[in-house]
Design a protein around this motif. Sequence first.
Motif, PDB file in Angstrom:
ATOM      1  N   SER A 123     -22.472 -22.726  -4.390  1.00 44.66           N
ATOM      2  CA  SER A 123     -22.656 -21.478  -3.653  1.00 44.66           C
ATOM      3  C   SER A 123     -21.319 -20.925  -3.180  1.00 44.66           C
ATOM      4  CB  SER A 123     -23.569 -21.711  -2.443  1.00 44.66           C
ATOM      5  OG  SER A 123     -24.829 -22.184  -2.846  1.00 44.66           O
ATOM      6  N   ARG A 124     -21.291 -19.631  -3.016  1.00 47.31           N
ATOM      7  CA  ARG A 124     -20.080 -19.002  -2.499  1.00 47.31           C
ATOM      8  C   ARG A 124     -19.857 -19.401  -1.036  1.00 47.31           C
ATOM      9  NH1 ARG A 124     -20.227 -12.856  -5.043  1.00 47.31           N
ATOM     10  NH2 ARG A 124     -20.909 -13.457  -7.138  1.00 47.31           N
TER      11      ARG A 124
ATOM     12  N   GLY B  28     -20.846 -19.495  -7.351  1.00 46.17           N
ATOM     13  CA  GLY B  28     -22.121 -19.541  -8.048  1.00 46.17           C
ATOM     14  C   GLY B  28     -21.958 -20.237  -9.387  1.00 46.17           C
TER      15      GLY B  28
END
Length: 243
Positions: free
Chosen positions: A155-156, A173
């Motif tokens: 995830s960012r 991502g």
Amino acid sequence: MADTLPPPRLLPSGDSAITVEFSRTIDDTANRKVLALDRALSATPIAGITETVPTYRSLLVHYDPLVIDYDALGSQLLARASGPLALEATTRRWRIPVCYGGENGIDLEDVAKSLNTTPDDIVARHAAGRYRVAMIGFTPGWSYLSGLDKFLHMSRRESPRLLTPAGTIAIGGIQTGIQCLAGPSGWHLLGRTPVRTYQLHRQPTFLLEPGDEVTFYDVDIKMFTEQERAAAAGEIIAERIAA
């Protein structure tokens, strides 16, 4: 590759644009069709189209409503998008240097900890990838690359940075990317490249194009500094590989 995509669909985008959507998720097959439709419209234009903007999974088509209306343009776009599209016959290939870690890749160690591995392993995995330029956007020369090793998917950042350096190589991502100009980013910074994918007074102004293939190789800070000076003077730095 088998075509498992749903039929393309049209989405109105304001009063003078239509989006031709091939997929609702990031997908290389969809992206190849996006680029193929973009090339087809360039080769055989439809009167009234003023600009096309390819993205990962759709093509935004701007048009002059005084020349052609939504229904007429939409039917022509849908017919072309639903028919056979010529995918890219040749691919340009580039080798791009990256100085990983340290002040050039301030998130490398945190990424390694998050993925329960070492910084060297992250670098090795990232540099081993064969990537495809899916789209250019956000800021000039910002190159979004597909093909990131699934091990590196994450995830960012919860808190995006307001400013990250020009030339940043980052992951976010399921993607990796090349950020040409300094700017905000919520991605994880692994390193920097001296390569300018965009340079206003250089020919070509934009180095990479959607559909190009990219590989990275690791360089030390001394080499990075030398290449950075050369790139600032207008040298391409990236190595074009013969097909």
